[in-house]
Write a protein that holds these residues in place. Sequence first.
Motif, PDB file in Angstrom:
ATOM      1  N   THR A 153      -3.869  85.820  11.508  1.00  5.22           N
ATOM      2  CA  THR A 153      -3.094  85.508  10.299  1.00  5.22           C
ATOM      3  C   THR A 153      -1.658  85.161  10.711  1.00  5.22           C
ATOM      4  O   THR A 153      -1.139  85.809  11.760  1.00  5.22           O
ATOM      5  CB  THR A 153      -3.326  86.222   9.057  1.00  5.22           C
ATOM      6  OG1 THR A 153      -2.681  87.439   9.457  1.00  5.22           O
ATOM      7  CG2 THR A 153      -4.746  86.383   8.586  1.00  5.22           C
ATOM      8  N   TYR A 154      -0.899  84.661   9.769  1.00  2.00           N
ATOM      9  CA  TYR A 154       0.398  84.354   9.996  1.00  2.00           C
ATOM     10  C   TYR A 154       1.380  84.088   8.510  1.00  2.00           C
ATOM     11  O   TYR A 154       0.620  83.808   7.573  1.00  2.00           O
ATOM     12  CB  TYR A 154       0.686  83.229  10.969  1.00  2.00           C
ATOM     13  CG  TYR A 154       0.448  81.799  10.210  1.00  2.00           C
ATOM     14  CD1 TYR A 154       1.501  80.994   9.556  1.00  2.00           C
ATOM     15  CD2 TYR A 154      -1.002  81.225  10.006  1.00  2.00           C
ATOM     16  CE1 TYR A 154       1.195  79.772   9.011  1.00  2.00           C
ATOM     17  CE2 TYR A 154      -1.198  80.060   9.480  1.00  2.00           C
ATOM     18  CZ  TYR A 154      -0.133  79.206   8.737  1.00  2.00           C
ATOM     19  OH  TYR A 154      -0.463  78.209   8.084  1.00  2.00           O
ATOM     20  N   SER A 155       2.675  84.376   8.916  1.00  2.00           N
ATOM     21  CA  SER A 155       3.411  83.800   7.472  1.00  2.00           C
ATOM     22  C   SER A 155       4.834  83.417   7.889  1.00  2.00           C
ATOM     23  O   SER A 155       5.231  83.627   8.842  1.00  2.00           O
ATOM     24  CB  SER A 155       3.409  85.008   6.764  1.00  2.00           C
ATOM     25  OG  SER A 155       4.363  86.103   7.260  1.00  2.00           O
ATOM     26  N   ALA A 156       5.325  82.742   6.966  1.00  2.00           N
ATOM     27  CA  ALA A 156       6.780  82.479   7.256  1.00  2.00           C
ATOM     28  C   ALA A 156       7.430  83.504   6.376  1.00  2.00           C
ATOM     29  O   ALA A 156       6.988  84.416   5.845  1.00  2.00           O
ATOM     30  CB  ALA A 156       7.133  81.124   6.449  1.00  2.00           C
ATOM     31  N   ALA A 157       8.848  83.261   6.373  1.00  2.00           N
ATOM     32  CA  ALA A 157       9.754  84.356   6.049  1.00  2.00           C
ATOM     33  C   ALA A 157       9.538  84.387   4.243  1.00  2.00           C
ATOM     34  O   ALA A 157       9.348  83.417   3.881  1.00  2.00           O
ATOM     35  CB  ALA A 157      11.118  84.317   6.055  1.00  2.00           C
ATOM     36  N   ARG A 158       9.517  85.508   3.656  1.00  2.00           N
ATOM     37  CA  ARG A 158       9.598  85.651   2.200  1.00  2.00           C
ATOM     38  C   ARG A 158       8.111  85.338   1.672  1.00  2.00           C
ATOM     39  O   ARG A 158       8.018  84.573   0.729  1.00  2.00           O
ATOM     40  CB  ARG A 158      10.575  84.790   1.458  1.00  2.00           C
ATOM     41  CG  ARG A 158      11.052  85.205   0.081  1.00  2.00           C
ATOM     42  CD  ARG A 158      12.102  84.572  -0.613  1.00  2.00           C
ATOM     43  NE  ARG A 158      12.061  84.985  -2.032  1.00  2.00           N
ATOM     44  CZ  ARG A 158      13.387  84.511  -2.516  1.00  2.00           C
ATOM     45  NH1 ARG A 158      14.115  83.860  -2.267  1.00  2.00           N
ATOM     46  NH2 ARG A 158      13.263  84.928  -4.060  1.00  2.00           N
ATOM     47  N   ALA A 159       7.011  85.563   2.646  1.00  2.00           N
ATOM     48  CA  ALA A 159       5.601  85.226   2.041  1.00  2.00           C
ATOM     49  C   ALA A 159       5.315  86.163   1.407  1.00  2.00           C
ATOM     50  O   ALA A 159       5.723  87.359   1.170  1.00  2.00           O
ATOM     51  CB  ALA A 159       4.914  85.243   3.454  1.00  2.00           C
ATOM     52  N   THR A 160       4.258  85.950   0.438  1.00  2.00           N
ATOM     53  CA  THR A 160       3.618  86.763  -0.754  1.00  2.00           C
ATOM     54  C   THR A 160       2.205  87.171  -0.070  1.00  2.00           C
ATOM     55  O   THR A 160       1.647  87.816  -0.709  1.00  2.00           O
ATOM     56  CB  THR A 160       3.508  86.027  -2.143  1.00  2.00           C
ATOM     57  OG1 THR A 160       2.918  84.788  -1.786  1.00  2.00           O
ATOM     58  CG2 THR A 160       4.948  85.829  -2.571  1.00  2.00           C
ATOM     59  N   SER A 161       1.746  86.301   0.956  1.00  2.00           N
ATOM     60  CA  SER A 161       0.431  86.478   1.663  1.00  2.00           C
ATOM     61  C   SER A 161       0.430  86.047   2.981  1.00  2.00           C
ATOM     62  O   SER A 161       1.504  85.082   3.471  1.00  2.00           O
ATOM     63  CB  SER A 161      -0.488  86.020   0.965  1.00  2.00           C
ATOM     64  OG  SER A 161      -0.659  84.705   0.669  1.00  2.00           O
ATOM     65  N   CYS A 162      -0.382  86.244   3.847  1.00  3.11           N
ATOM     66  CA  CYS A 162      -0.564  85.666   5.212  1.00  3.11           C
ATOM     67  C   CYS A 162      -1.707  84.560   5.194  1.00  3.11           C
ATOM     68  O   CYS A 162      -2.835  84.823   4.411  1.00  3.11           O
ATOM     69  CB  CYS A 162      -0.824  86.734   6.270  1.00  3.11           C
ATOM     70  SG  CYS A 162       0.373  88.138   6.505  1.00  3.11           S
ATOM     71  N   SER A 163      -1.591  83.690   5.959  1.00  2.00           N
ATOM     72  CA  SER A 163      -2.607  82.430   5.951  1.00  2.00           C
ATOM     73  C   SER A 163      -3.127  82.584   7.323  1.00  2.00           C
ATOM     74  O   SER A 163      -2.859  83.226   8.332  1.00  2.00           O
ATOM     75  CB  SER A 163      -1.915  81.178   6.017  1.00  2.00           C
ATOM     76  OG  SER A 163      -0.823  80.877   4.608  1.00  2.00           O
ATOM     77  N   SER A 164      -4.622  82.173   7.356  1.00  3.76           N
ATOM     78  CA  SER A 164      -5.389  82.146   8.538  1.00  3.76           C
ATOM     79  C   SER A 164      -5.202  81.361   9.426  1.00  3.76           C
ATOM     80  O   SER A 164      -4.661  80.115   8.977  1.00  3.76           O
ATOM     81  CB  SER A 164      -6.784  82.227   8.103  1.00  3.76           C
ATOM     82  OG  SER A 164      -7.141  83.176   7.129  1.00  3.76           O
TER      83      SER A 164
END
Length: 296
Positions: free
Chosen positions: A276-287
């Motif tokens: 999974t990954y996320s950008a800064a200030r993310a509310t959740s991670c994406s697959s």
Amino acid sequence: AAEASTCTDCSVGYYMSRQRASACLACGAGSYASSEGSTACTDCPAGYHSSSTGASSCAACDSGYYSGSGEASCTKCSGGEYSGVNATTCQLCPVGRTSPTGASECDACDAGTYADTEGSASCTSCSAGTFLNATGQAACNECPPGRAQSSTGQSECTECEAGKRSDSGAASCDSCAGGKFSDSAAQNCTACLGGTYATAGSPACTACEAGTYAEAGSSACTKCDGGEWSNASATSCSSCDAGRYSGTGAESCTDCDSGTYSEAGSSECTKCDGGTYSAARATSCSSCESGTYSGA
């Protein structure tokens, strides 16, 4: 001795009540004979006296003294009494005035003292918590609210300092409790508004710093919990938005770094799991999509 050819009148101050007397008798103390040839002495009237025998007149009592009729001496007035000359009795001093023994007049009590009964020999000092700023009074006054007097015999009360208060008749001022304040000369303390605080005896409330808060009537500010923040003078803390975080006592929230996320009200950010990954200030991670990957 030569034979008497006539009888002689008794001199003033002397008398003879019977016939065939060979001498006259002196009037006793407290009486007098003002004319020659008296057959009896007259008692001195009230307010007068004669201290010696053979008096032809009586003397008036001095001021501060009195007498009844037929007195050989005048009696001194007691403390709390007074008289003028040739007095037949002493008068009681009125309330607010006193006298020592043998007084011709009564003296007004000084400021800070009083006499509440007639015939007082001395003035009484006002008690603590009271005052008297006039002379010749029968009672003291209570200190008004917001003022106090710890000493006796005083002519005024002292204003309570800012941060203190008093009811009427107080001997001392009381400090305001924590969470309250007062101006000078106050009867009551006032609760601090929300977002401010005061320690005991404070003359004013102080604004809470950013990162803290206070409800109304607080004696101290409370730090915001982790995951919360506040501006200065806050009455409560606000939760950090999702994608942000804060430690305790924060004045603002911080964005989560890329590869991490947070829910609302978080005190820290959580790393994204592998795949999974996320950008800064993310509310959740994406697959990660097919053909891509990420480590934990």
